[in-house]
Design an enzyme around this catalytic site. Structure first.
Site, PDB file in Angstrom:
ATOM      1  N   CYS B  79      24.079  64.681   2.485  1.00 60.82           N
ATOM      2  CA  CYS B  79      23.105  63.178   2.936  1.00 60.82           C
ATOM      3  C   CYS B  79      22.310  62.966   1.966  1.00 60.82           C
ATOM      4  CB  CYS B  79      22.619  63.510   3.725  1.00 60.82           C
ATOM      5  SG  CYS B  79      22.267  62.088   4.432  1.00 60.82           S
ATOM      6  N   HIS B 185      26.849  65.155   7.249  1.00 64.75           N
ATOM      7  CA  HIS B 185      26.345  66.613   7.523  1.00 64.75           C
ATOM      8  C   HIS B 185      26.893  66.726   8.138  1.00 64.75           C
ATOM      9  CE1 HIS B 185      21.846  64.727   6.888  1.00 64.75           C
ATOM     10  NE2 HIS B 185      22.309  64.171   7.466  1.00 64.75           N
ATOM     11  N   GLU B 187      26.720  70.262   9.164  1.00 62.87           N
ATOM     12  CA  GLU B 187      25.397  70.964  10.546  1.00 62.87           C
ATOM     13  C   GLU B 187      25.851  70.264  10.945  1.00 62.87           C
ATOM     14  OE1 GLU B 187      24.120  69.292   7.312  1.00 62.87           O
ATOM     15  OE2 GLU B 187      22.425  68.919   8.098  1.00 62.87           O
TER      16      GLU B 187
END
Lengths: 278, 204
Positions: B79, B185, B187
């Site tokens: 990001c 993202h 994650e």
């Protein structure tokens, strides 16, 4: 293409997931950590975690439940309930929240949203709005906030037969006399990154989202809108997106009590031409 | 050991636990020596470009990050960790970035009346543009989770590994030598994201 999102919502009270009808008559739906893990497995697009009594009882969020919930999920997590200070936000983000939903504190002090967005970025500031349709047969609720003179137009409701919706705070307990559509716009201009809009009239009733409310707000703002309150069927989810113009649809009881599963909801929406991540 | 750079912003725990979930040895740190000793380095980030650069500077991390990238060890930007690699951003005036890659960062700008919302928030597909060690050849259009209002415009088109459609086609991933950096993202992208992180962890 950007997919529409399906968001299960955990309403948490005293560390347990509960669900009521129109914000009362709560019944137990289980342990938040376990339920969150199950939604992760089912492929939910996002998870919302609301500590529904926090603001009312004037206590902070149960950070440790948030933390344990966050440990088990690899999707965005929004947490709300009793968020009043920049420290509350910092602690929630630290505990694993990606976004923080602000409701009562925003109404009492709109500047708080501005400060929060400046400090943490708009992307993690969700303003939650509990809205109820104004009953034209009753006298209007007088403005109940100190800042009313700064934004007098926010308390103006459209003339009948146009529908009007009023903002409530404290988990739907206190009417504030604020026009919900104009409130959403103000919150966007103050830096909110998303609006989570709950229809109090529909919440827990399984009669479908308040589509005029959602559409009116969606068309008034340029940030994403999450529709909440009333989902009972697959068709309701579709209507929330197609007619309510929501970017995401949130539901609680239908998912917790397994009346619908996330995968079957996604298959249905995809079949009806909605862009969905399967 | 994978060093996740802690500059006081961002969802570090999310990135950390995602690496843990795929069995990687990762540590959140702002210690220059730990970063220098790490086998690979991750620069995560949410928030504002300007604040992130200011924080990196305040913690004395600009040099350690530059050195880590120059050392040739695997580097992952997430990001803002992608955006910061470029020369400048137009967020709140013109703000210089790390300048590791030539190009700039600009904002989504849609016409009035467009129903596209900013931030670009939610799950979107990426188009994998070149052979990459981090993506599956069997799935050329995986879904990842995005939340951002700005995107990168690299000068060097061969560095582009993924693009994404949102009102226009924008660059959502960079792969250049040891640099892997994504606007989305991983994650927060469930299985697709964990798979990518697992592959990155194996680059060591």
């Amino acid at each position: 293409m950007l997919a529409k999102r399906i968001i299960p919502c955990l309403d948490v009270k005293d560390g347990r997931v509960v669900k009521g009808v129109q914000f009362v008559n709560l019944r137990d739906a289980g342990d938040p950590v376990e339920i969150a893990a199950a939604y992760e497995k089912e492929g939910a697009d996002e998870l919302t975690f609301l500590d529904i009594t926090a603001s009312h009882e004037k206590r902070g969020i149960i950070l440790d439940v948030v933390q344990r919930t966050a440990e088990n999920v690899f999707m965005p997590l929004t947490v709300g309930g009793g968020v009043r200070t920049l420290d509350d936000i910092r602690n929630l983000l630290k505990a694993g929240a990606d976004k923080v939903a602000i409701n009562t504190a925003a109404v009492h002090n709109p500047e708080f949203v501005k400060q929060a967005a400046e400090k943490f970025g708009s992307q993690c500031i969700v303003v939650a709005i509990d809205a109820k349709q104004v009953n034209r047969n009753q006298p209007p609720n007088p403005p109940a906030v100190e800042w009313k003179h700064q934004h007098p137009t926010l308390f103006v409701m459209p003339e009948p037969p146009e529908p009007a919706w009023e903002v409530y705070t404290h988990g739907g307990r206190n009417p504030m006399g604020i026009n919900a559509v104009l409130w959403a716009r103000l919150m966007e201009s103050y830096g909110a990154g998303e609006i989570l809009l709950t229809s109090m009239d529909r919440d827990g009733t399984k009669t479908g989202y308040d589509l005029p409310l959602n559409r009116t707000v969606a068309e008034a703002i340029t940030i994403p809108l999450v529709a909440s309150g009333g989902a009972g069927t697959l068709e309701h989810l579709y209507a929330g997106i197609a007619e309510g113009k929501a970017d995401a649809v949130l539901a609680a009881s239908i998912f917790h009590f397994k009346e619908l599963t996330i995968p079957e909801s996604k298959r249905y929406l995809k079949q009806r031409g909605v862009p969905i991540r399967i | 050991m994978i060093a996740i750079i802690d500059y006081g912003m961002g969802n570090l725990r999310s990135v950390h636990k995602a690496f843990e979930a795929v069995g990687a040895d990762a540590r959140v740190t702002r210690d220059p020596k730990t970063i220098a000793d790490a086998s690979s380095v991750v620069l995560p980030g949410v928030g504002a470009f300007k604040d992130c650069m200011a924080n990196l500077d305040a913690y004395g991390l600009i040099d350690p990050v530059r050195k880590a990238i120059q050392s040739g060890k695997p580097f992952l930007g997430i990001c803002l960790g992608l955006q910061l690699l470029f020369e400048q951003s137009v967020e709140f005036g013109t703000v210089p970035g790390l300048g590791v890659l030539p190009g700039k960062v600009i904002r989504f700008d849609f016409e009035d009346g467009s129903d596209l919302k900013v931030p670009h928030m939610g799950w979107n597909t990426v188009n994998v543009k070149k052979d990459s060690v981090l993506f599956d050849a069997t799935d050329p259009h995986p879904y990842f989770y995005f939340v951002h209002s700005y995107f990168v415009q690299p000068d060097n088109p061969s560095a582009v590994v993924t693009t994404t459609e949102y009102g226009r086609e924008f660059v959502s991933g960079i792969e250049h030598e040891n640099i892997h950096a994504f606007q989305f993202h991983p994650e927060k992208s469930q299985r697709a994201g964990l798979k990518l992180l697992e592959k990155f962890a194996r680059l060591n």
